[in-house]
Design a protein around this motif. Structure first.
Motif, PDB file in Angstrom:
ATOM      1  N   TYR A 155       0.843  -1.203   0.000  1.00 10.46           N
ATOM      2  CA  TYR A 155       0.000   0.000   0.000  1.00 10.46           C
ATOM      3  C   TYR A 155       0.875   1.249   0.000  1.00 10.46           C
ATOM      4  O   TYR A 155       0.705   2.147  -0.816  1.00 10.46           O
ATOM      5  N   ARG A 156       1.797   1.310   0.946  1.00 13.96           N
ATOM      6  CA  ARG A 156       2.627   2.504   1.121  1.00 13.96           C
ATOM      7  C   ARG A 156       3.482   2.778  -0.114  1.00 13.96           C
ATOM      8  O   ARG A 156       3.635   3.931  -0.510  1.00 13.96           O
ATOM      9  N   ASN A 158       2.739   2.229  -3.069  1.00 12.61           N
ATOM     10  CA  ASN A 158       1.843   2.752  -4.094  1.00 12.61           C
ATOM     11  C   ASN A 158       1.189   4.067  -3.690  1.00 12.61           C
ATOM     12  O   ASN A 158       0.280   4.549  -4.370  1.00 12.61           O
ATOM     13  N   GLY A 159       1.628   4.640  -2.574  1.00 11.94           N
ATOM     14  CA  GLY A 159       1.090   5.927  -2.145  1.00 11.94           C
ATOM     15  C   GLY A 159      -0.326   5.849  -1.611  1.00 11.94           C
ATOM     16  O   GLY A 159      -1.051   6.840  -1.615  1.00 11.94           O
TER      17      GLY A 159
END
Length: 169
Positions: A155-156, A158-159
């Motif tokens: 998740y992180r 991919n922003g």
């Protein structure tokens, strides 16, 4: 880039552990839980977060992988379903062909089916844990927690803010 991925991974694991210990602190004043009750509570808490991720990850990111040798979101979810199925089989005393179970053959690609299988396999394990304490589930819970950390890291990268880190409504 690798250093950033490592930092994100370590941060994700730290957050999972922090959440775990925070829950334990909140219950300090209550009557102590048995090992079985604690395992069941932690299992359900993690499974619920995994289902939220399975429902939430954007469709265009399901097959994202940060490196050719890394699992995608979809493959991580398949692995977690297999982990649950493996755990259930162990608790029922069934023999398991782990190589076949953890292969990606015949795995659902449709999100709704992935969510359904993740929910049903997690619920089956919950019911089995509630019925009979099996200490092997502690390791399988920890293993699932590691994969949750990997999903949060994806998740992180991919922003995207993971569901558990979003402001409460």
């Amino acid at each position: 880039m690798r250093k950033q991925l490592w930092v994100l991974f370590v941060l994700a694991v730290f957050l999972v552990l922090l959440a775990h210990f925070t829950l334990g602190q909140a219950q300090k004043d209550a009557a102590p839980l048995t090992a079985q009750q604690q395992l069941l509570q932690n299992w359900n808490y993690l499974q619920n977060k995994l289902v939220v991720i399975a429902k939430d990850v954007p469709d265009d990111k399901m097959d994202y992988r940060p490196h050719p040798d890394a699992r995608s979101f979809r493959e991580e979810l398949w692995h977690l379903i297999a982990n649950n199925q493996y755990a259930a089989a162990l608790m029922k005393g069934e023999k398991v062909d782990a190589a076949k179970l953890f292969s990606n053959e015949g795995k659902p690609t449709d999100r709704a089916e992935i969510v359904r299988e993740l929910e049903s396999s997690g619920q089956e394990c919950s019911a089995l844990i509630e019925k009979n304490f099996d200490s092997r589930m502690i390791g399988l819970l920890e293993h699932a927690g590691e994969h949750y950390g990997k999903l949060v890291t994806l998740y992180r990268i991919n922003g995207i803010v993971p569901p558990a880190s979003r402001p409460k409504k």
